[in-house]
Motif scaffolding. Structure first.
Motif, PDB file in Angstrom:
ATOM      1  N   TRP A 481      46.435  47.730  40.917  1.00 26.99           N
ATOM      2  CA  TRP A 481      46.130  46.533  40.121  1.00 26.99           C
ATOM      3  C   TRP A 481      45.702  46.929  38.707  1.00 26.99           C
ATOM      4  CZ3 TRP A 481      41.793  44.530  37.653  1.00 26.99           C
ATOM      5  CH2 TRP A 481      41.945  43.212  37.186  1.00 26.99           C
ATOM      6  N   GLN A 482      44.874  47.968  38.593  1.00 29.72           N
ATOM      7  CA  GLN A 482      44.469  48.442  37.266  1.00 29.72           C
ATOM      8  C   GLN A 482      45.673  48.945  36.470  1.00 29.72           C
ATOM      9  OE1 GLN A 482      40.511  50.804  37.320  1.00 29.72           O
ATOM     10  NE2 GLN A 482      41.147  50.771  39.452  1.00 29.72           N
ATOM     11  N   GLU A 483      46.569  49.650  37.144  1.00 32.48           N
ATOM     12  CA  GLU A 483      47.794  50.116  36.476  1.00 32.48           C
ATOM     13  C   GLU A 483      48.614  48.923  35.966  1.00 32.48           C
ATOM     14  OE1 GLU A 483      49.052  54.261  38.738  1.00 32.48           O
ATOM     15  OE2 GLU A 483      49.555  52.347  39.688  1.00 32.48           O
ATOM     16  N   ASP A 484      48.753  47.920  36.820  1.00 35.67           N
ATOM     17  CA  ASP A 484      49.593  46.765  36.492  1.00 35.67           C
ATOM     18  C   ASP A 484      49.098  45.995  35.275  1.00 35.67           C
ATOM     19  OD1 ASP A 484      51.220  47.384  38.601  1.00 35.67           O
ATOM     20  OD2 ASP A 484      50.417  45.862  39.960  1.00 35.67           O
ATOM     21  N   ILE A 485      47.767  45.886  35.124  1.00 31.73           N
ATOM     22  CA  ILE A 485      47.272  45.103  33.979  1.00 31.73           C
ATOM     23  C   ILE A 485      47.093  45.964  32.726  1.00 31.73           C
ATOM     24  CG2 ILE A 485      46.114  43.440  35.504  1.00 31.73           C
ATOM     25  CD1 ILE A 485      43.432  44.607  34.407  1.00 31.73           C
ATOM     26  N   GLY A 486      47.256  47.281  32.875  1.00 33.31           N
ATOM     27  CA  GLY A 486      47.262  48.141  31.705  1.00 33.31           C
ATOM     28  C   GLY A 486      45.943  48.783  31.331  1.00 33.31           C
ATOM     29  N   ILE A 487      45.020  48.909  32.271  1.00 28.08           N
ATOM     30  CA  ILE A 487      43.780  49.638  31.978  1.00 28.08           C
ATOM     31  C   ILE A 487      44.120  51.116  31.779  1.00 28.08           C
ATOM     32  CG2 ILE A 487      41.582  50.426  32.969  1.00 28.08           C
ATOM     33  CD1 ILE A 487      41.192  47.668  34.116  1.00 28.08           C
ATOM     34  N   ASP A 488      43.485  51.743  30.811  1.00 28.34           N
ATOM     35  CA  ASP A 488      43.840  53.116  30.425  1.00 28.34           C
ATOM     36  C   ASP A 488      43.204  54.176  31.312  1.00 28.34           C
ATOM     37  OD1 ASP A 488      45.433  52.416  28.084  1.00 28.34           O
ATOM     38  OD2 ASP A 488      43.535  51.730  27.233  1.00 28.34           O
ATOM     39  N   VAL A 489      41.900  54.055  31.556  1.00 29.25           N
ATOM     40  CA  VAL A 489      41.196  55.019  32.409  1.00 29.25           C
ATOM     41  C   VAL A 489      40.709  54.269  33.645  1.00 29.25           C
ATOM     42  CG1 VAL A 489      39.249  56.602  32.602  1.00 29.25           C
ATOM     43  CG2 VAL A 489      40.536  56.466  30.461  1.00 29.25           C
ATOM     44  N   LEU A 490      41.211  54.681  34.795  1.00 28.36           N
ATOM     45  CA  LEU A 490      40.972  53.942  36.031  1.00 28.36           C
ATOM     46  C   LEU A 490      39.716  54.440  36.752  1.00 28.36           C
ATOM     47  CD1 LEU A 490      44.620  53.940  37.467  1.00 28.36           C
ATOM     48  CD2 LEU A 490      43.676  52.625  35.548  1.00 28.36           C
ATOM     49  N   VAL A 491      39.255  53.632  37.671  1.00 23.89           N
ATOM     50  CA  VAL A 491      38.195  54.038  38.595  1.00 23.89           C
ATOM     51  C   VAL A 491      38.692  53.749  40.009  1.00 23.89           C
ATOM     52  CG1 VAL A 491      36.332  53.611  36.956  1.00 23.89           C
ATOM     53  CG2 VAL A 491      37.050  51.781  38.507  1.00 23.89           C
ATOM     54  N   HIS A 492      38.106  54.413  40.983  1.00 22.51           N
ATOM     55  CA  HIS A 492      38.613  54.219  42.350  1.00 22.51           C
ATOM     56  C   HIS A 492      37.991  53.009  43.035  1.00 22.51           C
ATOM     57  CE1 HIS A 492      34.931  56.401  43.498  1.00 22.51           C
ATOM     58  NE2 HIS A 492      35.135  56.008  44.734  1.00 22.51           N
ATOM     59  N   GLY A 493      36.951  52.436  42.444  1.00 27.62           N
ATOM     60  CA  GLY A 493      36.380  51.190  42.948  1.00 27.62           C
ATOM     61  C   GLY A 493      35.103  51.322  43.747  1.00 27.62           C
ATOM     62  N   GLU A 494      34.827  52.535  44.262  1.00 28.86           N
ATOM     63  CA  GLU A 494      33.567  52.829  44.962  1.00 28.86           C
ATOM     64  C   GLU A 494      33.378  52.004  46.232  1.00 28.86           C
ATOM     65  OE1 GLU A 494      30.247  52.754  42.255  1.00 28.86           O
ATOM     66  OE2 GLU A 494      31.360  53.772  40.677  1.00 28.86           O
ATOM     67  N   PHE A 495      34.448  51.740  46.963  1.00 24.70           N
ATOM     68  CA  PHE A 495      34.337  50.906  48.167  1.00 24.70           C
ATOM     69  C   PHE A 495      33.600  51.605  49.299  1.00 24.70           C
ATOM     70  CE2 PHE A 495      38.235  49.621  45.903  1.00 24.70           C
ATOM     71  CZ  PHE A 495      37.784  48.371  45.501  1.00 24.70           C
ATOM     72  N   GLU A 496      33.511  52.923  49.199  1.00 25.75           N
ATOM     73  CA  GLU A 496      32.783  53.680  50.219  1.00 25.75           C
ATOM     74  C   GLU A 496      31.278  53.664  49.973  1.00 25.75           C
ATOM     75  OE1 GLU A 496      33.097  56.536  46.813  1.00 25.75           O
ATOM     76  OE2 GLU A 496      34.235  54.861  47.635  1.00 25.75           O
ATOM     77  N   ARG A 497      30.846  53.105  48.835  1.00 24.54           N
ATOM     78  CA  ARG A 497      29.440  53.202  48.439  1.00 24.54           C
ATOM     79  C   ARG A 497      28.692  51.891  48.687  1.00 24.54           C
ATOM     80  NH1 ARG A 497      29.865  56.771  42.806  1.00 24.54           N
ATOM     81  NH2 ARG A 497      31.576  58.096  43.550  1.00 24.54           N
ATOM     82  N   ASN A 498      27.477  52.020  49.184  1.00 23.75           N
ATOM     83  CA  ASN A 498      26.625  50.851  49.387  1.00 23.75           C
ATOM     84  C   ASN A 498      25.861  50.501  48.117  1.00 23.75           C
ATOM     85  OD1 ASN A 498      25.111  53.232  49.530  1.00 23.75           O
ATOM     86  ND2 ASN A 498      24.584  52.957  51.678  1.00 23.75           N
ATOM     87  N   ASP A 499      25.387  51.497  47.401  1.00 20.82           N
ATOM     88  CA  ASP A 499      24.581  51.300  46.194  1.00 20.82           C
ATOM     89  C   ASP A 499      24.679  52.577  45.365  1.00 20.82           C
ATOM     90  OD1 ASP A 499      22.149  49.889  44.734  1.00 20.82           O
ATOM     91  OD2 ASP A 499      21.539  51.965  45.068  1.00 20.82           O
ATOM     92  N   MET A 500      24.569  52.439  44.047  1.00 12.41           N
ATOM     93  CA  MET A 500      24.803  53.590  43.177  1.00 12.41           C
ATOM     94  C   MET A 500      23.746  54.683  43.312  1.00 12.41           C
ATOM     95  SD  MET A 500      23.916  52.120  39.375  1.00 12.41           S
ATOM     96  CE  MET A 500      24.028  53.724  38.567  1.00 12.41           C
ATOM     97  N   VAL A 501      22.594  54.359  43.840  1.00  8.94           N
ATOM     98  CA  VAL A 501      21.578  55.382  44.094  1.00  8.94           C
ATOM     99  C   VAL A 501      21.520  55.710  45.575  1.00  8.94           C
ATOM    100  CG1 VAL A 501      19.109  55.887  44.007  1.00  8.94           C
ATOM    101  CG2 VAL A 501      20.216  54.801  42.056  1.00  8.94           C
ATOM    102  N   GLU A 502      21.555  54.682  46.402  1.00  6.34           N
ATOM    103  CA  GLU A 502      21.457  54.898  47.840  1.00  6.34           C
ATOM    104  C   GLU A 502      22.568  55.814  48.355  1.00  6.34           C
ATOM    105  OE1 GLU A 502      21.035  52.210  51.938  1.00  6.34           O
ATOM    106  OE2 GLU A 502      21.354  51.241  50.004  1.00  6.34           O
ATOM    107  N   TYR A 503      23.769  55.633  47.848  1.00  5.44           N
ATOM    108  CA  TYR A 503      24.909  56.434  48.308  1.00  5.44           C
ATOM    109  C   TYR A 503      24.661  57.927  48.115  1.00  5.44           C
ATOM    110  CZ  TYR A 503      29.678  58.263  48.613  1.00  5.44           C
ATOM    111  OH  TYR A 503      30.789  58.987  48.952  1.00  5.44           O
ATOM    112  N   PHE A 504      24.100  58.292  46.971  1.00  6.33           N
ATOM    113  CA  PHE A 504      23.816  59.703  46.703  1.00  6.33           C
ATOM    114  C   PHE A 504      22.593  60.167  47.492  1.00  6.33           C
ATOM    115  CE2 PHE A 504      26.420  58.361  43.190  1.00  6.33           C
ATOM    116  CZ  PHE A 504      27.328  59.407  43.075  1.00  6.33           C
TER     117      PHE A 504
END
Length: 772
Positions: A481-504
Motif C-alpha cells: 500500500w505504501q508503494e502504491d501511494i508513492g511513499i519514499d521510505v517505508l516502514v513495516h508497520g510494527e504489527f508485532e509490537r504492543n507498545d513502543m517501549v513495552e515491546y523492547f
C-alpha cells in the motif's frame, strides 16, 4: 495529624474509562451510558480512599480526557472556532471532546487544541489558548457536580482545582502584544464564583494545585501569585486552602509560597527531601505542612523508615496537629491496583505499591508516626522493612558483566566516524531520495484483528508459525500500500509490537511487566510502563527479523524502527537504587547492539525514537546541563556504532525546543522528525533561528486527532516550513506513529500527504533550489 491524597487514577483498574470513551466516540454507547460509567468510577475511587482511612478524599480529580481541558471548559476559555459546535451540539461533552480531538462532521472541519507534556511526565495536557482582554465565565459545573456527587456518597470531599496562576502559565498566548498573566484579573471572578458555590455546598478544604511554585518564576508571576491569593483569602476567610506544589522543591520560591495566606502548604519530599529543613525553619505559625512522602510517580514500596524520620522531624518542630501526610503528587501517574496482578514474580511484586496500596501507605505512616500500638500497623511496618531488605540483597538486580561494560564506555563510543557534512554526501549517494522525501514515523493502525491475533498467540491459541504468517500478510499488505501511494521510505508497520517501549522491555533482561499496570498518557491513550528492577542487557536481536522480512519484499528503502534509551528510561518505572544515568547507559548499549545488527542485516535507515528527551528535562534550569549531558550522550552511544552511509533518524513530539536546540543538534541524528501540525509549524522556529544543520521532518498531519487534513492544508504547512528551512533539508511525515488511528482516515491522510509533498517539490524551480 491528618491524611489526604492529591488525586487518584481515573482510568479504572482495567481501563474502563478508556473503553467507554472510545465506545462513545464510535457511537456504540450513548452519552448517558458514558456518564454513568464515569460516575461509577468516581464513587469507586472515593470509597477506596475512604475505606483505607484517608481523612481528606479528593474530588474533581476525575476527568474524561484531561484535567486542564476540564478547567478550560469550566471557565469558558473556549476558542472561537468551536462556537458553531457549541451551537449545534446538544451537550457540553461533545464540545469538550471536539476541543481535545478536533471535529470533522456536520459540515464542520475544526482543528483540535494543542497538546503538550505535563511538566516532566509522560502525561499530555490540552494547552489553553489565551487572547488579549479575554473574558471568562462559569461555563461548566463539573467541579460543583463532583463535590455534590461525593457528598451524596457520604464523603465531604476536598475539591481539587488547578490554581489560577498555574492555569494561566500552562496556556499559550495566541496573539502578540500581551502577557497571559494579565488575564488574572479577568479570570479571578470566575474562581471566586466557583469557591462561593462550593462554600455554600459545604466544602471545608479546597486544594489548589500550583506546581509552578516549584519552577523558576518571573517577577510578574510572583506578583500575580500574591495578588490572586490575597484576593481569594479576603473573600473567603473561613474556607481552608491547601496549596499543592510538586515535582521539585520550592527553593527560591519558599518565601512566596509561605506568604500566600493558605492554611496548608504541600511539598514534594520524594523529589526534593532536602527542602524540609529550610521549610521548617521559615514556615509561619499559622500554616500547616503537608508532607508528600509517598511517591506518586513510581511503583516502589515506600521506605517507612526514611519517611517516618521526615514526619517525626516535622512533627517535632510544628507539632503533630499541623502535619498532613500525603502522596508526593497526584496518583494519576501510578497504576491503579497491585492486587489484580496475579502473574508477577512474587519476589518483585513484594517490592511494589500501586495507587490503592500507596493510599494505604499514607494511612499506615500516619498511624505509625502517631505511636500506634495496633498490631496490624506494627506488622505492616515489619513487612515493609523486610521488603526493603529483600530488594537490596536480591540476586535478580545485579549483573556484573553489564556493570563492567558501562564502566568501559569511552569517548569514541559516543561519536560517528565522520561529521554530518561528510555523512550526508555518502547517504545521498547510497539512498538516492527525491526532494521532500515522504515517510511515516513507524507504526500503522493496529486493527481489532491484529490485536486479537496477539491475544490468541499469548493464550496459546495460535502457534508461532501461524502468528508469524498472519503478521507477514499484514506487513506485506502495508508495504504494498505504501508503494502504491508513492511513499519514499517505508516502514513495516510494527504489527508485532504492543507498545513502543513495552515491546523492547519484554526482550531485555532486568525489566519486567504487569498485566494491568496501565497509566494514562493522554485522553483514552493508556500505556503500561515497564518496571526496570535490575541491570539491563539484550540477550538477542529484537527487531532484525521483521525489518529484514519487510526489506526483502520491496525494492524501496525500509526503516528499522527502535525506541531510544532515554525514552525507554522515561517511560518506564525506573529503579531508584542507582543514578538514572547509569540505567540509561545500560539501555543505550543494548540499543547500540541492535543498531549494529540491523546494519549487518542490510537496513540502511534506522530510526531511534527519542520523544521523551525534552520531557526528562529537570524543572529548574540550573539542573538542565547535567541531565542533557548524560541524556544526549546515551543517545549517541546507541547510534554511533554504524558506518557513515547508514542514515540515523530520531523522532520527538510535543516538546518545546527553543531552550535545548543546541543539545538536540548535539545528538547528531542525520534526520529528526518532530510534531508540528497542531502548533502550525511554530515549533520549527527554534530550528530555523538556530540554523539547524541536519535534515528535519516537521509533521504535517496531527495523528492524535481523528480529523483528516486536506492536501491544501498540508501544502500550506510545508510552505511555512520551506520559508524557514532550506528545501533540501526537509522531509515530509505525520506528527507521530499511526498505531491508534483507523485505516480509513490513515489512507486518506497519507495519500493527501504524498500529493502535498509532490506539489510543493514541483513548485520549486531549479534556480530556487540552487539559491537554497
Amino acid at each position: 495529624m491528618q491524611t489526604h491524597n492529591l488525586g487518584y487514577p481515573r482510568i479504572g483498574s482495567k481501563r474502563e474509562l478508556k473503553k467507554a470513551c472510545e465506545q462513545y466516540w464510535s457511537g456504540k454507547i450513548k452519552l448517558h451510558e458514558l456518564l454513568e460509567i464515569g460516575k461509577k468510577l468516581c464513587i469507586q475511587n472515593w470509597n477506596i480512599q475512604k475505606q483505607a482511612g484517608i481523612d481528606l478524599v479528593p474530588c474533581n480529580d476525575f476527568s474524561y480526557y484531561d484535567q486542564v481541558l476540564d478547567m478550560t471548559l469550566t471557565v469558558g476559555a473556549i476558542p472561537k472556532r468551536y462556537n458553531q459546535i457549541a451551537v449545534k451540539s446538544n451537550n457540553e461533552q461533545d464540545l469538550y471532546f471536539a476541543m481535545a480531538r478536533g471535529y470533522q462532521k456536520n459540515g464542520l472541519d475544526i482543528t483540535a487544541m494543542e497538546m503538550t507534556k505535563w511538566f516532566d511526565t509522560n502525561y499530555h495536557y490540552i494547552v489553553p489558548e489565551f487572547y488579549k482582554d479575554q473574558e471568562f465565565q462559569l461555563f461548566s459545573n463539573k467541579i460543583l457536580n463532583e463535590f455534590e456527587g461525593a457528598k451524596q456518597t457520604g464523603i465531604n470531599a476536598k475539591p481539587v482545582i488547578i490554581g489560577l496562576v498555574s492555569y494561566l502559565l500552562l496556556g499559550k498566548e495566541k496573539e502578540e502584544g500581551f502577557n497571559k498573566l494579565d488575564l488574572a484579573k479577568n479570570l479571578l471572578p470566575v474562581y471566586i464564583e466557583i469557591l462561593k458555590k462550593l462554600e455554600q455546598q459545604g466544602a471545608e478544604y479546597i486544594q489548589f494545585d500550583e506546581p509552578f511554585l516549584a519552577l523558576d518564576l518571573s517577577d510578574k508571576a510572583k506578583e500575580t501569585f500574591r495578588f490572586v491569593y490575597k484576593e481569594i483569602r479576603a473573600k473567603f476567610p473561613k474556607l481552608k486552602f491547601i496549596i499543592a506544589t510538586y515535582f521539585d522543591g520550592l527553593k527560591d520560591n519558599l518565601s512566596l509560597a509561605t506568604s500566600l495566606q493558605a492554611d496548608v502548604l504541600h511539598i514534594d519530599l520524594v523529589r526534593n527531601p532536602e527542602q524540609l529543613e529550610e521549610v521548617l525553619a521559615t514556615i509561619p505559625n499559622n500554616l500547616s505542612l503537608s508532607l508528600g512522602v509517598v511517591d506518586g510517580r513510581n511503583i516502589w514500596k515506600n521506605n517507612f523508615e526514611k519517611s517516618l524520620k521526615l514526619i517525626e522531624k516535622a512533627a517535632e518542630t510544628l507539632g503533630s496537629e499541623r502535619i498532613f501526610i500525603a502522596s508526593s503528587c497526584s496518583l494519576l501517574h501510578s497504576p491503579c491496583d497491585l492486587d489484580v496482578e496475579t502473574q508477577l514474580n512474587s519476589e518483585i511484586k513484594n517490592w511494589l505499591a500501586f495507587a490503592k496500596q500507596k493510599v494505604e501507605e499514607v494511612v499506615a505512616l500516619k498511624e505509625l508516626a502517631s505511636g500506634t500500638t495496633d498490631e496490624t500497623f506494627l506488622n505492616i511496618y515489619t513487612e515493609n522493612k523486610n521488603a526493603a531488605t529483600s530488594r537490596n540483597n536480591s540476586s535478580l538486580i545485579h549483573n556484573n558483566s553489564v556493570k563492567q561494560r558501562v564502566n568501559a564506555i569511552n569517548e569514541k563510543d559516543t561519536r560517528r566516524k565522520n561529521s554530518f557534512n561528510i555523512r550526508k554526501n555518502e547517504q545521498h549517494k547510497a539512498l538516492k531520495l527525491p526532494l521532500f522525501p515522504t515517510t511515516t514515523i513507524g507504526s500503522f493502525p493496529q486493527t481489532k484483528e491484529v490485536r486479537s491475533w496477539r491475544a490468541k498467540f499469548k493464550k496459546g491459541e495460535l502457534t508461532t508459525v501461524e502468528y508469524d504468517n498472519l503478521l507477514k500478510e499484514e506487513t506485506k499488505r502495508t508495504i504494498k500500500w505504501q508503494e502504491d501511494i508513492g511513499i519514499d521510505v517505508l516502514v513495516h508497520g510494527e504489527f508485532e509490537r504492543n507498545d513502543m517501549v513495552e515491546y523492547f522491555g519484554e526482550q531485555l533482561e532486568g525489566i519486567t511487566f504487569t498485566k494491568y499496570g496501565w497509566v494514562q498518557s493522554y485522553g483514552s491513550r493508556c500505556v503500561k510502563p515497564p518496571i526496570i528492577f535490575g541491570d539491563v542487557s539484550r540477550p538477542k536481536p529484537m527487531t532484525v527479523y521483521w525489518s529484514q522480512y519487510a526489506q526483502s519484499i520491496t525494492q524501496k528503502l525500509v526503516k528499522g524502527m527502535l525506541t531510544g534509551p532515554v525514552t525507554i528510561l522515561q517511560w518506564s518505572f525506573v529503579r531508584d537504587d542507582q543514578p538514572r544515568s547509569v540505567t540509561c547507559n545500560q539501555i543505550a548499549l543494548a540499543i547500540r547492539d541492535e543498531v549494529a545488527d540491523l546494519e549487518k542485516a542490510g537496513i540502511k535507515i534506522i530510526q531511534i525514537d527519542e520523544p521523551a528527551i525534552r520531557e526528562g528535562l529537570p524543572l529548574r534550569k540550573a539542573d538542565w546541563q547535567n541531565y542533557l549531558q548524560w541524556a544526549v550522550r546515551a543517545f549517541r552511544i546507541s547510534s554511533s556504532g554504524v558506518n557513515d552511509e547508514i542514515q540515523i533518524h530520531t523522532h520527538m513530539c510535543y516538546s518545546e525546543f527553543n531552550d535545548v536546540i543546541h543539545n538536540i543538534a548535539d545528538m547528531d541524528a542525520d534526520v529528526i522528525t518532530i510534531e508540528c501540525s497542531r502548533s502550525q509549524m511554530e515549533l520549527l522556529d527554534a530550528f530555523a533561528e538556530f540554523k539547524y544543520p541536519n535534515e528535519i521532518g516537521p509533521g504535517v498531519y496531527d495523528i492524535h486527532s481523528p480529523r483528516v487534513p486536506s492536501k491544501e492544508e498540508m501544502v500550506h504547512l510545508l510552505e511555512k516550513a520551506q520559508a524557514v528551512i532550506p528545501a533540501n533539508q526537509l522531509w515530509v511525515n505525520p506528527d507521530c506513529g499511526l498505531k491508534t488511528r483507523h485505516w480509513e482516515e490513515t489512507e486518506k491522510a497519507l495519500k493527501a500527504m504524498v500529493e502535498a509533498s509532490k506539489q510543493v517539490a514541483n513548485s520549486l524551480t531549479k534556480k530556487e533550489l540552487v539559491n537554497q
